[in-house]
Structure formats: structure tokens, C-alpha cells
Design a protein around this motif. Structure first.
Motif, PDB file in Angstrom:
ATOM      1  N   GLY A   1      35.384  53.202  44.359  1.00  0.00           N
ATOM      2  CA  GLY A   1      34.376  54.091  44.932  1.00  0.00           C
ATOM      3  C   GLY A   1      34.997  55.380  45.430  1.00  0.00           C
ATOM      4  N   GLY A   2      34.131  56.316  45.868  1.00  0.00           N
ATOM      5  CA  GLY A   2      34.627  57.555  46.409  1.00  0.00           C
ATOM      6  C   GLY A   2      33.598  58.657  46.346  1.00  0.00           C
ATOM      7  N   LEU A   3      34.098  59.880  46.502  1.00  0.00           N
ATOM      8  CA  LEU A   3      33.254  61.078  46.497  1.00  0.00           C
ATOM      9  C   LEU A   3      33.419  61.798  45.170  1.00  0.00           C
ATOM     10  CD1 LEU A   3      31.507  63.251  47.937  1.00  0.00           C
ATOM     11  CD2 LEU A   3      33.664  64.224  48.780  1.00  0.00           C
ATOM     12  N   VAL A   4      32.311  62.180  44.559  1.00  0.00           N
ATOM     13  CA  VAL A   4      32.351  62.886  43.283  1.00  0.00           C
ATOM     14  C   VAL A   4      31.223  63.916  43.269  1.00  0.00           C
ATOM     15  CG1 VAL A   4      30.866  61.197  42.129  1.00  0.00           C
ATOM     16  CG2 VAL A   4      32.484  62.549  40.772  1.00  0.00           C
ATOM     17  N   GLN A   5      31.433  64.994  42.539  1.00  0.00           N
ATOM     18  CA  GLN A   5      30.414  66.020  42.422  1.00  0.00           C
ATOM     19  C   GLN A   5      29.339  65.594  41.427  1.00  0.00           C
ATOM     20  OE1 GLN A   5      32.364  69.721  41.447  1.00  0.00           O
ATOM     21  NE2 GLN A   5      32.920  70.095  43.573  1.00  0.00           N
ATOM     22  N   PRO A   6      28.139  66.123  41.563  1.00  0.00           N
ATOM     23  CA  PRO A   6      27.087  65.833  40.578  1.00  0.00           C
ATOM     24  C   PRO A   6      27.565  66.166  39.167  1.00  0.00           C
ATOM     25  CG  PRO A   6      26.146  66.925  42.476  1.00  0.00           C
ATOM     26  CD  PRO A   6      27.635  66.957  42.678  1.00  0.00           C
ATOM     27  N   GLY A   7      27.233  65.263  38.248  1.00  0.00           N
ATOM     28  CA  GLY A   7      27.682  65.409  36.874  1.00  0.00           C
ATOM     29  C   GLY A   7      29.011  64.760  36.589  1.00  0.00           C
ATOM     30  N   GLY A   8      29.701  64.327  37.625  1.00  0.00           N
ATOM     31  CA  GLY A   8      31.014  63.719  37.463  1.00  0.00           C
ATOM     32  C   GLY A   8      30.933  62.241  37.115  1.00  0.00           C
ATOM     33  N   SER A   9      32.116  61.605  37.083  1.00  0.00           N
ATOM     34  CA  SER A   9      32.229  60.205  36.689  1.00  0.00           C
ATOM     35  C   SER A   9      33.075  59.429  37.686  1.00  0.00           C
ATOM     36  CB  SER A   9      32.869  60.086  35.304  1.00  0.00           C
ATOM     37  OG  SER A   9      32.099  60.728  34.316  1.00  0.00           O
ATOM     38  N   LEU A  10      32.784  58.152  37.782  1.00  0.00           N
ATOM     39  CA  LEU A  10      33.595  57.208  38.548  1.00  0.00           C
ATOM     40  C   LEU A  10      33.600  55.884  37.802  1.00  0.00           C
ATOM     41  CD1 LEU A  10      32.521  57.590  42.315  1.00  0.00           C
ATOM     42  CD2 LEU A  10      34.767  58.110  41.343  1.00  0.00           C
ATOM     43  N   ARG A  11      34.638  55.102  38.071  1.00  0.00           N
ATOM     44  CA  ARG A  11      34.739  53.768  37.471  1.00  0.00           C
ATOM     45  C   ARG A  11      34.976  52.766  38.586  1.00  0.00           C
ATOM     46  NH1 ARG A  11      35.958  51.643  32.368  1.00  0.00           N
ATOM     47  NH2 ARG A  11      37.230  49.764  32.342  1.00  0.00           N
ATOM     48  N   LEU A  12      34.089  51.783  38.675  1.00  0.00           N
ATOM     49  CA  LEU A  12      34.235  50.709  39.642  1.00  0.00           C
ATOM     50  C   LEU A  12      34.785  49.466  38.953  1.00  0.00           C
ATOM     51  CD1 LEU A  12      30.841  50.956  41.589  1.00  0.00           C
ATOM     52  CD2 LEU A  12      32.968  52.203  41.985  1.00  0.00           C
ATOM     53  N   SER A  13      35.614  48.725  39.678  1.00  0.00           N
ATOM     54  CA  SER A  13      36.135  47.464  39.167  1.00  0.00           C
ATOM     55  C   SER A  13      35.925  46.360  40.185  1.00  0.00           C
ATOM     56  CB  SER A  13      37.628  47.582  38.844  1.00  0.00           C
ATOM     57  OG  SER A  13      37.846  48.416  37.742  1.00  0.00           O
ATOM     58  N   CYS A  14      35.739  45.153  39.680  1.00  0.00           N
ATOM     59  CA  CYS A  14      35.564  43.988  40.534  1.00  0.00           C
ATOM     60  C   CYS A  14      36.319  42.825  39.910  1.00  0.00           C
ATOM     61  CB  CYS A  14      34.088  43.646  40.680  1.00  0.00           C
ATOM     62  SG  CYS A  14      33.740  42.125  41.582  1.00  0.00           S
ATOM     63  N   VAL A  15      37.212  42.235  40.692  1.00  0.00           N
ATOM     64  CA  VAL A  15      37.993  41.095  40.232  1.00  0.00           C
ATOM     65  C   VAL A  15      37.604  39.867  41.037  1.00  0.00           C
ATOM     66  CG1 VAL A  15      40.294  40.157  39.898  1.00  0.00           C
ATOM     67  CG2 VAL A  15      39.905  42.609  39.599  1.00  0.00           C
ATOM     68  N   ALA A  16      37.234  38.815  40.336  1.00  0.00           N
ATOM     69  CA  ALA A  16      36.874  37.556  40.975  1.00  0.00           C
ATOM     70  C   ALA A  16      38.085  36.622  41.002  1.00  0.00           C
ATOM     71  CB  ALA A  16      35.732  36.888  40.214  1.00  0.00           C
ATOM     72  N   SER A  17      38.262  35.945  42.133  1.00  0.00           N
ATOM     73  CA  SER A  17      39.357  34.982  42.269  1.00  0.00           C
ATOM     74  C   SER A  17      38.891  33.838  43.152  1.00  0.00           C
ATOM     75  CB  SER A  17      40.595  35.653  42.861  1.00  0.00           C
ATOM     76  OG  SER A  17      40.316  36.154  44.157  1.00  0.00           O
ATOM     77  N   GLY A  18      39.731  32.791  43.180  1.00  0.00           N
ATOM     78  CA  GLY A  18      39.393  31.640  44.019  1.00  0.00           C
ATOM     79  C   GLY A  18      38.926  30.470  43.179  1.00  0.00           C
ATOM     80  N   ASN A  19      37.928  29.760  43.664  1.00  0.00           N
ATOM     81  CA  ASN A  19      37.449  28.545  43.016  1.00  0.00           C
ATOM     82  C   ASN A  19      36.428  28.903  41.931  1.00  0.00           C
ATOM     83  OD1 ASN A  19      36.977  25.879  42.438  1.00  0.00           O
ATOM     84  ND2 ASN A  19      35.489  25.616  44.081  1.00  0.00           N
ATOM     85  N   ILE A  20      36.931  29.483  40.855  1.00  0.00           N
ATOM     86  CA  ILE A  20      36.054  29.892  39.762  1.00  0.00           C
ATOM     87  C   ILE A  20      35.903  28.705  38.834  1.00  0.00           C
ATOM     88  CG2 ILE A  20      35.729  31.500  37.864  1.00  0.00           C
ATOM     89  CD1 ILE A  20      37.441  33.491  39.467  1.00  0.00           C
ATOM     90  N   PHE A  21      34.817  28.008  38.958  1.00  0.00           N
ATOM     91  CA  PHE A  21      34.630  26.731  38.284  1.00  0.00           C
ATOM     92  C   PHE A  21      33.771  26.845  37.046  1.00  0.00           C
ATOM     93  CE2 PHE A  21      30.336  26.677  39.827  1.00  0.00           C
ATOM     94  CZ  PHE A  21      30.417  27.343  41.040  1.00  0.00           C
ATOM     95  N   ASP A  22      33.224  28.027  36.806  1.00  0.00           N
ATOM     96  CA  ASP A  22      32.301  28.178  35.681  1.00  0.00           C
ATOM     97  C   ASP A  22      32.272  29.645  35.285  1.00  0.00           C
ATOM     98  OD1 ASP A  22      28.850  27.036  35.086  1.00  0.00           O
ATOM     99  OD2 ASP A  22      30.488  27.610  33.736  1.00  0.00           O
ATOM    100  N   ILE A  23      31.810  29.904  34.090  1.00  0.00           N
ATOM    101  CA  ILE A  23      31.548  31.282  33.676  1.00  0.00           C
ATOM    102  C   ILE A  23      30.240  31.704  34.328  1.00  0.00           C
ATOM    103  CG2 ILE A  23      31.109  32.814  31.737  1.00  0.00           C
ATOM    104  CD1 ILE A  23      32.705  30.875  29.998  1.00  0.00           C
ATOM    105  N   ALA A  24      30.260  32.867  34.939  1.00  0.00           N
ATOM    106  CA  ALA A  24      29.123  33.302  35.727  1.00  0.00           C
ATOM    107  C   ALA A  24      28.562  34.617  35.217  1.00  0.00           C
ATOM    108  CB  ALA A  24      29.553  33.478  37.186  1.00  0.00           C
ATOM    109  N   ASP A  25      27.358  34.924  35.655  1.00  0.00           N
ATOM    110  CA  ASP A  25      26.863  36.281  35.528  1.00  0.00           C
ATOM    111  C   ASP A  25      27.625  37.125  36.549  1.00  0.00           C
ATOM    112  OD1 ASP A  25      23.298  35.468  35.149  1.00  0.00           O
ATOM    113  OD2 ASP A  25      25.030  35.161  33.829  1.00  0.00           O
ATOM    114  N   MET A  26      28.092  38.294  36.122  1.00  0.00           N
ATOM    115  CA  MET A  26      28.752  39.215  37.058  1.00  0.00           C
ATOM    116  C   MET A  26      28.127  40.591  36.905  1.00  0.00           C
ATOM    117  SD  MET A  26      32.835  38.341  37.126  1.00  0.00           S
ATOM    118  CE  MET A  26      33.110  39.512  38.471  1.00  0.00           C
TER     119      MET A  26
END
Length: 115
Positions: A9-34
Motif C-alpha cells: 500500500g501507499g500514496l500514489v497520484q491519480p492515474g498511477g499504479s500500485l501492486r498489493l501482495s498477500c501471503v498466507a501462512s500457518g495452518n493452511i489445510f485446504d485450497i481457499a478462495d483468496m
């Protein structure tokens, strides 16, 4: 317990781009919707994009054509590429992991679109 670590996340000007990432860890017992949801004060949390366990992609109407969700082969990392950002995209973005009755959320990352 599933832990979700968000970044990008962060600050960006209108028209700009950002990339968010999310990493799951822990007791991952199944394939999930993310996916990603976002929320602004006094409004309900809304869908941004979801990558389902079956490989379907779903987007909120306001981001179609501008945002792209992707997922790694292991299924534990989901990315959100956000292009052509608008001031109305300003919100806290939350990562979500969901499998059956198990539903986990990240702490959220702020995205601010402003000149």
C-alpha cells in the motif's frame, strides 16, 4: 489459524499504479478462495477482486478493466495489480482467505490516491 501478511500500500497520484501482495501462512489445510476487499469510513467493506479455489476471477464493478488479481502456483500468495487509480479507490485494502466456514482477514493496508 491462518495468518495473512499484506504489503504494497501507499500514496500514489491519480492515474498511477500500485501492486498489493498477500501471503498466507500457518495452518493452511485446504485450497481457499483468496482475494481483496476494501473499506472506507462509514461504508461497508466491498469486494475488489477474488481468485477462487477453482480458478475463477471475480471483480467489483468499479475496478473491472483496471485491476488484475493473480495467484502463485502454490496458492498461498495473491497479488493485486492496480492501474489507472482514481481518488475514489482510496481505502484500506484487506486480504481475505476463505475455505468453508473458515474465514480469515489481514490487518489491512492503506491505499491513498491523491495529487
Amino acid at each position: 489459524q491462518v495468518h495473512l501478511a499484506e504489503s504494497g500500500g501507499g500514496l500514489v497520484q491519480p492515474g498511477g499504479s500500485l501492486r498489493l501482495s498477500c501471503v498466507a501462512s500457518g495452518n493452511i489445510f485446504d485450497i481457499a478462495d483468496m482475494g481483496w476487499y476494501r473499506q472506507v469510513p462509514a461504508k461497508e467493506r466491498e469486494l475488489v477482486a477474488v481468485y477462487t479455489r477453482g480458478g475463477d476471477l471475480r471483480y467489483g464493478d468499479s475496478v473491472k478493466g483496471r485491476f488484475t488479481i493473480s495467484r502463485d502456483n502454490a496458492g498461498n500468495t495473491v497479488n493485486l495489480q492496480m492501474n489507472s487509480l482514481k481518488p475514489e479507490d482510496t481505502a484500506i485494502y484487506y486480504c481475505n482467505w476463505r475455505a468453508g466456514r473458515w474465514d480469515y482477514w489481514g490487518q489491512g493496508t492503506q491505499v491513498t490516491v491523491s495529487s
